[in-house]
Design an enzyme around this catalytic site. Structure first.
Site, PDB file in Angstrom:
ATOM      1  N   SER A 145      45.118   8.181  38.561  1.00  0.00           N
ATOM      2  CA  SER A 145      44.970   7.595  37.225  1.00  0.00           C
ATOM      3  C   SER A 145      44.543   6.144  37.381  1.00  0.00           C
ATOM      4  CB  SER A 145      46.316   7.648  36.491  1.00  0.00           C
ATOM      5  OG  SER A 145      46.251   6.873  35.306  1.00  0.00           O
ATOM      6  N   TYR A 159      55.252   6.022  36.499  1.00  0.00           N
ATOM      7  CA  TYR A 159      54.090   6.917  36.523  1.00  0.00           C
ATOM      8  C   TYR A 159      52.944   6.265  37.308  1.00  0.00           C
ATOM      9  CZ  TYR A 159      49.891   9.217  34.612  1.00  0.00           C
ATOM     10  OH  TYR A 159      48.686   9.866  34.455  1.00  0.00           O
TER      11      TYR A 159
HETATM   12  P1  NAP Z   1      48.740  17.444  29.807  1.00  0.00           P
HETATM   13  O1  NAP Z   1      47.772  17.728  28.733  1.00  0.00           O
HETATM   14  O2  NAP Z   1      50.100  16.921  29.460  1.00  0.00           O
HETATM   15  O3  NAP Z   1      48.915  18.760  30.713  1.00  0.00           O
HETATM   16  C1  NAP Z   1      49.782  18.719  31.817  1.00  0.00           C
HETATM   17  C2  NAP Z   1      49.662  20.012  32.590  1.00  0.00           C
HETATM   18  O4  NAP Z   1      50.550  19.922  33.718  1.00  0.00           O
HETATM   19  C3  NAP Z   1      50.087  21.225  31.779  1.00  0.00           C
HETATM   20  O5  NAP Z   1      49.243  22.300  32.102  1.00  0.00           O
HETATM   21  C4  NAP Z   1      51.513  21.493  32.287  1.00  0.00           C
HETATM   22  O6  NAP Z   1      51.874  22.857  32.267  1.00  0.00           O
HETATM   23  C5  NAP Z   1      51.402  21.054  33.729  1.00  0.00           C
HETATM   24  N1  NAP Z   1      52.695  20.721  34.331  1.00  0.00           N
HETATM   25  C6  NAP Z   1      53.585  19.778  33.953  1.00  0.00           C
HETATM   26  N2  NAP Z   1      54.658  19.799  34.767  1.00  0.00           N
HETATM   27  C7  NAP Z   1      54.430  20.785  35.678  1.00  0.00           C
HETATM   28  C8  NAP Z   1      55.162  21.294  36.783  1.00  0.00           C
HETATM   29  N3  NAP Z   1      56.350  20.781  37.141  1.00  0.00           N
HETATM   30  N4  NAP Z   1      54.629  22.324  37.489  1.00  0.00           N
HETATM   31  C9  NAP Z   1      53.420  22.853  37.141  1.00  0.00           C
HETATM   32  N5  NAP Z   1      52.686  22.412  36.113  1.00  0.00           N
HETATM   33  C10 NAP Z   1      53.195  21.377  35.388  1.00  0.00           C
HETATM   34  O7  NAP Z   1      48.148  16.397  30.867  1.00  0.00           O
HETATM   35  P2  NAP Z   1      46.631  15.902  31.124  1.00  0.00           P
HETATM   36  O8  NAP Z   1      46.397  14.707  30.280  1.00  0.00           O
HETATM   37  O9  NAP Z   1      45.692  17.023  31.090  1.00  0.00           O
HETATM   38  O10 NAP Z   1      46.808  15.344  32.614  1.00  0.00           O
HETATM   39  C11 NAP Z   1      46.400  16.072  33.759  1.00  0.00           C
HETATM   40  C12 NAP Z   1      46.462  15.143  34.956  1.00  0.00           C
HETATM   41  O11 NAP Z   1      45.608  14.022  34.744  1.00  0.00           O
HETATM   42  C13 NAP Z   1      47.854  14.583  35.218  1.00  0.00           C
HETATM   43  O12 NAP Z   1      48.083  14.486  36.612  1.00  0.00           O
HETATM   44  C14 NAP Z   1      47.771  13.181  34.609  1.00  0.00           C
HETATM   45  O13 NAP Z   1      48.681  12.287  35.201  1.00  0.00           O
HETATM   46  C15 NAP Z   1      46.328  12.822  34.896  1.00  0.00           C
HETATM   47  N6  NAP Z   1      45.798  11.782  33.999  1.00  0.00           N
HETATM   48  C16 NAP Z   1      45.681  11.993  32.659  1.00  0.00           C
HETATM   49  C17 NAP Z   1      45.194  10.963  31.847  1.00  0.00           C
HETATM   50  C18 NAP Z   1      45.030  11.098  30.356  1.00  0.00           C
HETATM   51  O14 NAP Z   1      44.758  10.087  29.688  1.00  0.00           O
HETATM   52  N7  NAP Z   1      45.187  12.275  29.776  1.00  0.00           N
HETATM   53  C19 NAP Z   1      44.832   9.742  32.424  1.00  0.00           C
HETATM   54  C20 NAP Z   1      44.975   9.581  33.791  1.00  0.00           C
HETATM   55  C21 NAP Z   1      45.448  10.602  34.569  1.00  0.00           C
HETATM   56  P3  NAP Z   1      52.717  23.510  31.034  1.00  0.00           P
HETATM   57  O15 NAP Z   1      51.856  23.361  29.824  1.00  0.00           O
HETATM   58  O16 NAP Z   1      52.878  24.934  31.460  1.00  0.00           O
HETATM   59  O17 NAP Z   1      53.979  22.744  30.944  1.00  0.00           O
END
Ligand code: NAP
Length: 250
Positions: A145, A159
């Protein structure tokens, strides 16, 4: 279409992971869609993938649990063509707070899922893809991130620190396995429209902060997924150890 092999997307049920699943299925990969709680969303994605000819399965596993991760890879070994890639995408974020308020429980849970989870999945992927273990090589893309370099003050330094660990793991592992046919890179998204911001109690976070983005807007999950899919592809065959910012310039 002939399969290009299997790619595991952790946290593939929603957000950036789900966008990766869609693009990878369209590109002819078989996709193992990992989820923790969102079974229905994962099943729907698998059905959609099958409709475009991808042999996709869903796998329930908590990536922070060693037993779950071992069982998940064993299930994939049984049901799918050989693993050619891993998207270490599953990640969590707690409520916006200052460091002086953090509990050990919060810090540990953030590290367990974001750091230990990514390490365990990378370990299992290396054991299968490394030419030193009889594999044919492969690619790992870690989700870091922009928080890793910004630090996320007043919001979630825990985080940000977990993503700093992902950057270091990416640099180290890329060098460790480069001669074993495995490329390892990280994508560092900025402000992306997904549900993750609701878990920090800030569903409007992207809209509120997008003025800080030189491009003037948040990004979409698909825009991040496009960069991940490129890193997974042969088009990025000479790219390893890179931390790729996908942030609209922020
Ligand atoms: P999101 O919409 O909250 O989705 C998170 C995903 O992770 C969901 O599919 C969830 O599964 C899964 N998950 C959570 N805990 C888990 C566990 N213990 N074991 C297996 N799966 C788990 O998040 P996102 O925004 O798409 O983020 C995806 C990645 O990108 C993350 O690593 C995040 O830190 C990174 N990121 C995101 C952003 C942003 O602005 N969105 C920015 C920088 C980095 P369930 O639905 O089944 O719970």
């Amino acid at each position: 279409m002939t399969s290009k092999g299997t790619i595991l997307v952790t946290g593939g049920s929603r957000g950036i992971g789900a966008a990766c699943v869609k693009l990878l299925a369209r590109d002819g990969y078989d996709v193992a869609i990992n989820y923790a709680r969102s079974a229905a969303a994962a099943e729907q994605l698998a059905d959609d993938a099958k409709a475009v000819g991808s042999h996709s399965i869903t796998v329930k596993a908590d990536v922070g649990s060693e037993a779950d991760v071992t069982a998940m890879f064993a299930q994939i070994d049984k049901a799918m063509p050989p693993l050619v890639g891993l998207v270490n995408n599953a990640g969590i974020l707690f409520e916006k707070a200052m460091l002086e308020e953090f509990s050990a429980e919060r810090i540990n849970e953030t590290m367990r899922v974001n750091v230990t989870g990514s390490f365990l999945c990378a370990r299992e992927a290396v054991r299968r893809m490394s030419t030193a273990h009889g594999g044919k090589g492969g690619v790992i893309v870690n989700l870091s991130s922009a928080a890793a370099r910004i630090g996320s003050p007043n919001e979630f330094i825990d985080y940000a620190a977990s993503k700093g660990a992902i950057d270091a793991m990416t640099l180290g592992l890329s060098k460790e396995v480069a001669s074993q046919g495995i490329r390892v890179n990280a994508v560092r998204p900025g402000l992306i429209h997904t549900d993750i911001h609701s878990s920090s109690g800030q569903p409007d976070r992207v809209e509120r902060l997008q003025g800080q983005v030189p491009m003037g807007r948040g990004g979409s999950a698909e825009e991040v997924a496009q960069s991940i899919v490129w890193l997974l592809s042969p088009a990025a065959s000479y790219v390893t150890g890179v931390l790729l910012d996908v942030t609209g310039g922020r």
